[in-house]
Scaffold this motif. Structure first.
Motif, PDB file in Angstrom:
ATOM      1  N   THR A   1      -6.610   5.016   7.645  1.00 17.33           N
ATOM      2  CA  THR A   1      -5.659   6.141   7.189  1.00 17.33           C
ATOM      3  C   THR A   1      -4.726   6.391   8.412  1.00 17.33           C
ATOM      4  OG1 THR A   1      -7.704   7.131   6.150  1.00 17.33           O
ATOM      5  CG2 THR A   1      -5.632   8.792   6.705  1.00 17.33           C
ATOM      6  N   ALA A   2      -3.447   6.499   7.791  1.00 17.93           N
ATOM      7  CA  ALA A   2      -2.440   6.860   8.790  1.00 17.93           C
ATOM      8  C   ALA A   2      -2.678   8.300   9.255  1.00 17.93           C
ATOM      9  CB  ALA A   2      -0.980   6.757   8.094  1.00 17.93           C
ATOM     10  N   THR A   3      -2.281   8.410  10.845  1.00 18.36           N
ATOM     11  CA  THR A   3      -2.458   9.653  11.252  1.00 18.36           C
ATOM     12  C   THR A   3      -1.131  10.009  12.399  1.00 18.36           C
ATOM     13  OG1 THR A   3      -3.478   8.857  13.319  1.00 18.36           O
ATOM     14  CG2 THR A   3      -4.930   9.384  11.494  1.00 18.36           C
ATOM     15  N   THR A   4      -0.740  11.168  12.558  1.00 19.90           N
ATOM     16  CA  THR A   4       0.202  11.307  13.534  1.00 19.90           C
ATOM     17  C   THR A   4       0.163  10.780  14.872  1.00 19.90           C
ATOM     18  OG1 THR A   4      -0.700  13.734  14.085  1.00 19.90           O
ATOM     19  CG2 THR A   4       0.708  13.487  12.417  1.00 19.90           C
ATOM     20  N   THR A   5      -1.174  10.217  15.221  1.00 17.51           N
ATOM     21  CA  THR A   5      -1.157   9.340  16.323  1.00 17.51           C
ATOM     22  C   THR A   5      -0.759   7.905  16.222  1.00 17.51           C
ATOM     23  OG1 THR A   5      -3.218  10.363  16.677  1.00 17.51           O
ATOM     24  CG2 THR A   5      -3.020   8.392  17.984  1.00 17.51           C
ATOM     25  N   ASN A   6      -0.613   7.462  14.966  1.00 16.33           N
ATOM     26  CA  ASN A   6      -0.148   6.028  14.753  1.00 16.33           C
ATOM     27  C   ASN A   6       1.269   5.901  14.162  1.00 16.33           C
ATOM     28  OD1 ASN A   6      -1.258   6.199  12.140  1.00 16.33           O
ATOM     29  ND2 ASN A   6      -3.086   5.270  12.867  1.00 16.33           N
ATOM     30  N   VAL A   7       1.657   7.033  13.444  1.00 21.33           N
ATOM     31  CA  VAL A   7       2.885   6.939  12.753  1.00 21.33           C
ATOM     32  C   VAL A   7       3.553   8.172  13.150  1.00 21.33           C
ATOM     33  CG1 VAL A   7       2.052   5.371  10.795  1.00 21.33           C
ATOM     34  CG2 VAL A   7       1.844   7.974  10.673  1.00 21.33           C
ATOM     35  N   THR A   8       4.835   8.205  12.787  1.00 27.81           N
ATOM     36  CA  THR A   8       5.904   9.237  12.917  1.00 27.81           C
ATOM     37  C   THR A   8       6.242   9.704  11.405  1.00 27.81           C
ATOM     38  OG1 THR A   8       6.819   8.507  15.138  1.00 27.81           O
ATOM     39  CG2 THR A   8       8.006   9.954  13.784  1.00 27.81           C
ATOM     40  N   ILE A   9       6.275  10.791  11.148  1.00 29.58           N
ATOM     41  CA  ILE A   9       6.826  11.312   9.788  1.00 29.58           C
ATOM     42  C   ILE A   9       8.212  11.911   9.856  1.00 29.58           C
ATOM     43  CG2 ILE A   9       6.353  13.418   7.903  1.00 29.58           C
ATOM     44  CD1 ILE A   9       3.308  13.166   9.030  1.00 29.58           C
ATOM     45  N   THR A  10       9.065  11.373   8.912  1.00 22.44           N
ATOM     46  CA  THR A  10      10.314  11.843   8.768  1.00 22.44           C
ATOM     47  C   THR A  10      10.666  12.280   7.421  1.00 22.44           C
ATOM     48  OG1 THR A  10      10.968  10.102  10.326  1.00 22.44           O
ATOM     49  CG2 THR A  10      12.607  10.952   9.353  1.00 22.44           C
ATOM     50  N   GLU A  11      11.361  13.398   7.330  1.00 21.31           N
ATOM     51  CA  GLU A  11      11.791  14.076   6.013  1.00 21.31           C
ATOM     52  C   GLU A  11      13.234  13.357   6.048  1.00 21.31           C
ATOM     53  OE1 GLU A  11      13.119  18.164   4.368  1.00 21.31           O
ATOM     54  OE2 GLU A  11      11.042  18.205   5.296  1.00 21.31           O
ATOM     55  N   ASN A  12      13.260  12.645   4.423  1.00 18.62           N
ATOM     56  CA  ASN A  12      14.540  12.331   4.223  1.00 18.62           C
ATOM     57  C   ASN A  12      15.378  12.998   3.347  1.00 18.62           C
ATOM     58  OD1 ASN A  12      13.775   9.557   5.546  1.00 18.62           O
ATOM     59  ND2 ASN A  12      12.634   9.068   3.790  1.00 18.62           N
TER      60      ASN A  12
END
Length: 176
Positions: free
Chosen positions: A39-50
């Motif tokens: 599962t993706a988490t904020t530890t391994n990915v960055t979230i960007t709103e487009n």
């Protein structure tokens, strides 16, 4: 050396009340994948709103993955497009949409039960709105909701009055 990353972003859906607003989605990453099976988490990915068509009324918190709706948001369907980016390899990304339906009122209808002697009947056995909720916990009232009877197998012996919510049982109704 960078770890291999197979990212997958999956569309999310949420609902909220236009009156109370609130959290529509607890974590958009809950169904997104990192390295194909984690599962993706904020530890391994960055979230960007487009993109976001809500004019700031429906918000994505990039630090937590939560989607919130402001109280007073007009009823409608709002879409946010977002991208997740691998923190170890920023060339690896995946995008998805968040669709939030904001309704003018959220109704929680709770099943009702009543008992009455079949020979006596009862002209006001119960009110179907007594245990129902509207807009996040307020009591449902006839002024706030419309009652529609979908089916009735009583042969006319048990009736619902939509204008009041009262259920009546006619005298001499067969047991059942």
């Amino acid at each position: 050396m960078l770890c291999p990353s197979n990212l997958s972003a999956v569309n999310d859906n949420g609902v909220a009340s236009s009156v109370t607003g609130g959290e529509a989605i607890a974590d958009i990453l809950a169904n997104d994948k990192y390295n194909a099976n984690l599962t993706a988490t904020t530890t391994n990915v960055t979230i960007t709103e487009n993109s976001n068509n809500s004019l700031g009324k429906v918000t994505l918190n990039a630090a937590t993955g939560k989607v919130n709706v402001a109280p007073g948001t007009p009823a409608g369907t709002y879409t946010i497009n977002y991208t997740i980016t691998d923190k170890q390899d920023p060339t690896k990304t995946a995008s998805a949409n968040i669709v939030v339906v904001v309704s003018s009122g959220i109704i929680e209808a709770v099943a009702d039960n009543g008992t009455v002697g079949s020979t006596v009947g009862n002209p006001s056995l119960l009110n179907v709105l007594t245990n129902d909720k509207f807009n996040g916990g307020s009591p449902a009232t006839i002024a706030a909701v419309t009652i529609t009877e979908n089916s009735n197998n009583s042969g006319g012996n048990v009736t619902l009055t939509p204008g009041t919510g009262i259920v009546s049982v006619a005298p001499n109704t067969p047991p059942g």
